[in-house]
Write a protein that holds these residues in place. Structure first.
Motif, PDB file in Angstrom:
ATOM      1  N   ARG A   4      -8.179  -5.850   6.721  1.00  0.00           N
ATOM      2  CA  ARG A   4      -6.905  -5.597   6.054  1.00  0.00           C
ATOM      3  C   ARG A   4      -6.137  -6.898   5.853  1.00  0.00           C
ATOM      4  O   ARG A   4      -5.551  -7.145   4.793  1.00  0.00           O
ATOM      5  CB  ARG A   4      -6.091  -4.608   6.867  1.00  0.00           C
ATOM      6  N   GLY A   5      -6.132  -7.743   6.874  1.00  0.00           N
ATOM      7  CA  GLY A   5      -5.461  -9.037   6.767  1.00  0.00           C
ATOM      8  C   GLY A   5      -6.113  -9.926   5.718  1.00  0.00           C
ATOM      9  O   GLY A   5      -5.427 -10.619   4.969  1.00  0.00           O
ATOM     10  N   ALA A   6      -7.433  -9.887   5.657  1.00  0.00           N
ATOM     11  CA  ALA A   6      -8.153 -10.678   4.656  1.00  0.00           C
ATOM     12  C   ALA A   6      -7.834 -10.187   3.247  1.00  0.00           C
ATOM     13  O   ALA A   6      -7.655 -10.993   2.324  1.00  0.00           O
ATOM     14  CB  ALA A   6      -9.653 -10.620   4.918  1.00  0.00           C
ATOM     15  N   LEU A   7      -7.747  -8.876   3.073  1.00  0.00           N
ATOM     16  CA  LEU A   7      -7.401  -8.311   1.767  1.00  0.00           C
ATOM     17  C   LEU A   7      -5.993  -8.744   1.365  1.00  0.00           C
ATOM     18  O   LEU A   7      -5.754  -9.150   0.225  1.00  0.00           O
ATOM     19  CB  LEU A   7      -7.507  -6.785   1.790  1.00  0.00           C
ATOM     20  N   GLY A   8      -5.063  -8.681   2.291  1.00  0.00           N
ATOM     21  CA  GLY A   8      -3.695  -9.101   2.017  1.00  0.00           C
ATOM     22  C   GLY A   8      -3.608 -10.576   1.659  1.00  0.00           C
ATOM     23  O   GLY A   8      -2.909 -10.962   0.716  1.00  0.00           O
ATOM     24  N   ARG A   9      -4.330 -11.406   2.386  1.00  0.00           N
ATOM     25  CA  ARG A   9      -4.339 -12.852   2.111  1.00  0.00           C
ATOM     26  C   ARG A   9      -4.931 -13.122   0.725  1.00  0.00           C
ATOM     27  O   ARG A   9      -4.426 -13.935  -0.042  1.00  0.00           O
ATOM     28  CB  ARG A   9      -5.140 -13.579   3.192  1.00  0.00           C
ATOM     29  N   TYR A  10      -6.017 -12.407   0.391  1.00  0.00           N
ATOM     30  CA  TYR A  10      -6.640 -12.534  -0.927  1.00  0.00           C
ATOM     31  C   TYR A  10      -5.636 -12.175  -2.024  1.00  0.00           C
ATOM     32  O   TYR A  10      -5.481 -12.900  -3.007  1.00  0.00           O
ATOM     33  CB  TYR A  10      -7.877 -11.622  -0.987  1.00  0.00           C
ATOM     34  N   GLY A  11      -4.917 -11.063  -1.847  1.00  0.00           N
ATOM     35  CA  GLY A  11      -3.918 -10.646  -2.816  1.00  0.00           C
ATOM     36  C   GLY A  11      -2.797 -11.662  -2.960  1.00  0.00           C
ATOM     37  O   GLY A  11      -2.335 -11.945  -4.079  1.00  0.00           O
ATOM     38  N   GLU A  12      -2.348 -12.229  -1.850  1.00  0.00           N
ATOM     39  CA  GLU A  12      -1.299 -13.247  -1.909  1.00  0.00           C
ATOM     40  C   GLU A  12      -1.769 -14.492  -2.650  1.00  0.00           C
ATOM     41  O   GLU A  12      -1.009 -15.098  -3.405  1.00  0.00           O
ATOM     42  CB  GLU A  12      -0.818 -13.607  -0.510  1.00  0.00           C
ATOM     43  N   ASN A  13      -3.029 -14.874  -2.435  1.00  0.00           N
ATOM     44  CA  ASN A  13      -3.572 -16.028  -3.158  1.00  0.00           C
ATOM     45  C   ASN A  13      -3.608 -15.762  -4.662  1.00  0.00           C
ATOM     46  O   ASN A  13      -3.240 -16.626  -5.464  1.00  0.00           O
ATOM     47  CB  ASN A  13      -4.967 -16.388  -2.649  1.00  0.00           C
ATOM     48  N   LYS A  54       1.827  -6.697  -2.929  1.00  0.00           N
ATOM     49  CA  LYS A  54       1.159  -5.514  -2.401  1.00  0.00           C
ATOM     50  C   LYS A  54      -0.254  -5.482  -2.959  1.00  0.00           C
ATOM     51  O   LYS A  54      -0.450  -5.540  -4.171  1.00  0.00           O
ATOM     52  CB  LYS A  54       1.900  -4.229  -2.803  1.00  0.00           C
ATOM     53  N   THR A  55      -1.226  -5.381  -2.069  1.00  0.00           N
ATOM     54  CA  THR A  55      -2.631  -5.377  -2.466  1.00  0.00           C
ATOM     55  C   THR A  55      -3.292  -4.103  -1.976  1.00  0.00           C
ATOM     56  O   THR A  55      -3.096  -3.702  -0.820  1.00  0.00           O
ATOM     57  CB  THR A  55      -3.365  -6.600  -1.870  1.00  0.00           C
ATOM     58  N   ARG A  56      -4.051  -3.471  -2.852  1.00  0.00           N
ATOM     59  CA  ARG A  56      -4.778  -2.247  -2.502  1.00  0.00           C
ATOM     60  C   ARG A  56      -6.187  -2.334  -3.052  1.00  0.00           C
ATOM     61  O   ARG A  56      -6.428  -2.952  -4.083  1.00  0.00           O
ATOM     62  CB  ARG A  56      -4.109  -1.011  -3.129  1.00  0.00           C
ATOM     63  N   ARG A  57      -7.092  -1.675  -2.383  1.00  0.00           N
ATOM     64  CA  ARG A  57      -8.429  -1.470  -2.947  1.00  0.00           C
ATOM     65  C   ARG A  57      -8.326  -0.317  -3.936  1.00  0.00           C
ATOM     66  O   ARG A  57      -7.538   0.609  -3.738  1.00  0.00           O
ATOM     67  CB  ARG A  57      -9.425  -1.105  -1.854  1.00  0.00           C
ATOM     68  N   ALA A  58      -9.113  -0.390  -4.995  1.00  0.00           N
ATOM     69  CA  ALA A  58      -9.132   0.696  -5.973  1.00  0.00           C
ATOM     70  C   ALA A  58      -9.625   1.960  -5.279  1.00  0.00           C
ATOM     71  O   ALA A  58     -10.492   1.907  -4.417  1.00  0.00           O
ATOM     72  CB  ALA A  58     -10.035   0.335  -7.142  1.00  0.00           C
TER      73      ALA A  58
END
Length: 119
Positions: A4-13, A54-58
């Motif tokens: 979850r943290g990796a997904l959030g970091r990816y979205g922020e980038n 805000k980052t979400r998986r499809a």
């Protein structure tokens, strides 16, 4: 870092890249104070921009833009006030709160949407 943290970091980038491409200069990332965190703080010409990412998986989850509820908007405004208390008053262009929503599909490129002035 967990998934979850990796997904959030990816979205922020991705969000930081999108904002920079639109001419916003990123001043800081993940600014924290006692009331919470602002994901990205930037400057857009003469305006200060506080940006929630805000980052979400499809999938069956709500769209990331739906995550900014009235309570979340109030918190973002309070955080903007804290930033101004610490670093001085508002710039000539004022303060704007933006949202970047990122949807990451199983395959293909992520969808990145930037909405200005959400709160």
């Amino acid at each position: 870092m967990n998934a979850r943290g990796a997904l959030g970091r990816y979205g922020e980038n991705l969000a930081a890249r999108r904002l920079a491409e639109s001419g916003i200069v990123i001043l800081t990332r993940n600014w924290r104070c006692r009331d919470g965190e602002i994901d990205l703080v930037g400057r857009d010409v003469d305006a200060l921009v506080m940006c929630e990412v805000k980052t979400r998986r499809a999938g069956p989850y709500e769209h990331p833009m739906a995550a900014v509820t009235p309570a979340k908007a109030r918190r973002l405004r309070r955080l903007a006030e804290r930033w101004l208390e610490r670093y001085g008053g508002p710039p000539p262009g004022g303060v704007r709160i933006d949202l970047v929503g990122v949807v990451v599909p199983r395959r293909g490129a992520p969808a990145v949407e930037h909405v200005k002035g959400v709160a």
